[in-house]
Scaffold this motif. Sequence first.
Motif, PDB file in Angstrom:
ATOM      1  N   ASN A 190       7.951  25.340  30.423  1.00 35.30           N
ATOM      2  CA  ASN A 190       6.754  24.772  31.045  1.00 35.30           C
ATOM      3  C   ASN A 190       7.086  23.391  31.586  1.00 35.30           C
ATOM      4  OD1 ASN A 190       4.249  23.706  31.722  1.00 35.30           O
ATOM      5  ND2 ASN A 190       3.198  24.594  29.951  1.00 35.30           N
ATOM      6  N   ALA A 191       7.642  23.350  32.793  1.00 30.56           N
ATOM      7  CA  ALA A 191       8.104  22.074  33.353  1.00 30.56           C
ATOM      8  C   ALA A 191       6.975  21.053  33.537  1.00 30.56           C
ATOM      9  CB  ALA A 191       8.836  22.314  34.669  1.00 30.56           C
ATOM     10  N   PRO A 192       5.788  21.440  34.027  1.00 30.23           N
ATOM     11  CA  PRO A 192       4.734  20.420  34.184  1.00 30.23           C
ATOM     12  C   PRO A 192       4.337  19.773  32.859  1.00 30.23           C
ATOM     13  CG  PRO A 192       4.230  22.352  35.514  1.00 30.23           C
ATOM     14  CD  PRO A 192       5.381  22.726  34.642  1.00 30.23           C
ATOM     15  N   ALA A 193       4.181  20.572  31.791  1.00 26.02           N
ATOM     16  CA  ALA A 193       3.831  20.009  30.480  1.00 26.02           C
ATOM     17  C   ALA A 193       4.979  19.172  29.941  1.00 26.02           C
ATOM     18  CB  ALA A 193       3.470  21.128  29.507  1.00 26.02           C
ATOM     19  N   ASN A 194       6.207  19.611  30.196  1.00 26.93           N
ATOM     20  CA  ASN A 194       7.387  18.873  29.772  1.00 26.93           C
ATOM     21  C   ASN A 194       7.410  17.493  30.429  1.00 26.93           C
ATOM     22  OD1 ASN A 194      10.498  18.233  30.427  1.00 26.93           O
ATOM     23  ND2 ASN A 194      10.414  19.429  28.546  1.00 26.93           N
ATOM     24  N   LEU A 195       7.162  17.446  31.722  1.00 34.00           N
ATOM     25  CA  LEU A 195       7.138  16.171  32.446  1.00 34.00           C
ATOM     26  C   LEU A 195       6.076  15.240  31.877  1.00 34.00           C
ATOM     27  CD1 LEU A 195       8.078  14.418  34.859  1.00 34.00           C
ATOM     28  CD2 LEU A 195       6.335  15.571  36.232  1.00 34.00           C
ATOM     29  N   ARG A 196       4.892  15.774  31.610  1.00 32.95           N
ATOM     30  CA  ARG A 196       3.821  14.942  31.053  1.00 32.95           C
ATOM     31  C   ARG A 196       4.220  14.381  29.689  1.00 32.95           C
ATOM     32  NH1 ARG A 196       0.620  19.094  33.124  1.00 32.95           N
ATOM     33  NH2 ARG A 196       0.410  20.078  31.068  1.00 32.95           N
ATOM     34  N   PHE A 197       4.762  15.218  28.827  1.00 32.66           N
ATOM     35  CA  PHE A 197       5.077  14.775  27.471  1.00 32.66           C
ATOM     36  C   PHE A 197       6.143  13.693  27.468  1.00 32.66           C
ATOM     37  CE2 PHE A 197       7.356  14.893  23.436  1.00 32.66           C
ATOM     38  CZ  PHE A 197       6.312  14.842  22.532  1.00 32.66           C
ATOM     39  N   TYR A 198       7.218  13.928  28.195  1.00 33.84           N
ATOM     40  CA  TYR A 198       8.357  13.002  28.089  1.00 33.84           C
ATOM     41  C   TYR A 198       8.127  11.690  28.844  1.00 33.84           C
ATOM     42  CZ  TYR A 198      10.585  16.483  25.361  1.00 33.84           C
ATOM     43  OH  TYR A 198      10.844  17.352  24.331  1.00 33.84           O
ATOM     44  N   THR A 199       7.294  11.706  29.864  1.00 34.44           N
ATOM     45  CA  THR A 199       7.012  10.449  30.568  1.00 34.44           C
ATOM     46  C   THR A 199       5.767   9.756  30.024  1.00 34.44           C
ATOM     47  OG1 THR A 199       5.796  11.627  32.321  1.00 34.44           O
ATOM     48  CG2 THR A 199       8.150  11.197  32.691  1.00 34.44           C
ATOM     49  N   GLN A 200       4.726  10.513  29.709  1.00 34.01           N
ATOM     50  CA  GLN A 200       3.462   9.873  29.323  1.00 34.01           C
ATOM     51  C   GLN A 200       3.336   9.666  27.815  1.00 34.01           C
ATOM     52  OE1 GLN A 200       0.139  11.901  31.238  1.00 34.01           O
ATOM     53  NE2 GLN A 200       1.346  12.223  33.095  1.00 34.01           N
ATOM     54  N   VAL A 201       3.891  10.566  27.010  1.00 36.13           N
ATOM     55  CA  VAL A 201       3.815  10.415  25.551  1.00 36.13           C
ATOM     56  C   VAL A 201       5.036   9.670  25.024  1.00 36.13           C
ATOM     57  CG1 VAL A 201       3.628  11.601  23.336  1.00 36.13           C
ATOM     58  CG2 VAL A 201       2.370  12.469  25.323  1.00 36.13           C
TER      59      VAL A 201
END
Length: 317
Positions: free
Chosen positions: A17-28
């Motif tokens: 899940n690339a979109p969720a991955n991007l959110r987690f690693y940049t925003q969290v």
Amino acid sequence: MTMQLTGIHHLTAITANAPANLRFYTQVLGLRLVKKTVNQDDTSAYHLFYADGLASPGTDLTFFDWPVGHERRGTHSISRTGLRVGSTDSLQWWKDHFQKQKVRAGEIRDVGGRPSLDFEDGEGQRFRLVVDDSGAPSHPWEKSPVPAEHQIKGLGPITLSVPDLRNTKIVLTDVMNMTETSTYPAPEGTGEVHVFSMGEGGPSAELHVAVEPDLPAAHQGAGAVHHVAFRAPDVEALHAWTERLRGLRVPSSGEVERYYFRSLYFREPNGILFEIATDGPGFAVDEPLETLGEALSLPPFLEPKRAQIEARLKPLA
């Protein structure tokens, strides 16, 4: 002088899940997306690189985006990825932060002599925040949602799970010139974890090997680690490692040009994929440091296929 690897270069894992991955690693986690590119061997898949503010070697956490099921955990695998922070105060900040973000995390505890905090991403990728008070330089990302003093400094230590230490130890010490520096009780279950150090040592240059003969063999999928890479300072050093593996009759890929670095791949005796990668030329070789990761980057040999590649990729937003 004995050839020395100088630490962990990068670690590559798998997401479905690339979109969720991007959110987690940049925003969290507050890491910087420093390269948005594709898997050079499978251009239908994103290859996303997260790192510190300067995209420094030793800070890269990367993901292949593959439509696969969840991993089956077990041995013959890289079982936990260490991420270094600067202090125990930072660990407490992260514990509070994970609670607010509803991230699955454990308690702050001592693991192998260092204050640590285990956590998982949404796909079950396993991490351990580890205090690195060595004074090693850090390069915070100014646009990160995480305060500079608490940002992740880089990778290490990395933990492997093997059913039997003997042959792995021979490769780590006799082939890769690592030194076994200590052992500690396994945080979960029984048995010991053996610590192997590279170069000058310290948490950015350690491989921890947990001996777990009672576990089933792992099966890779989303939430699993694909491979770990170790640092060679330059191409000349990589050539020397290539010759060393050849001379010792260790099967390898031969050298592979990855454009951002040059690499050599081989498997240790339990089947875990290792890579040796050069520190340079780095991620700013094809786009300005200030705008890393904002556009799709392709190495020159894929540039003629840009239109076809972009048409097959899913939006990340």
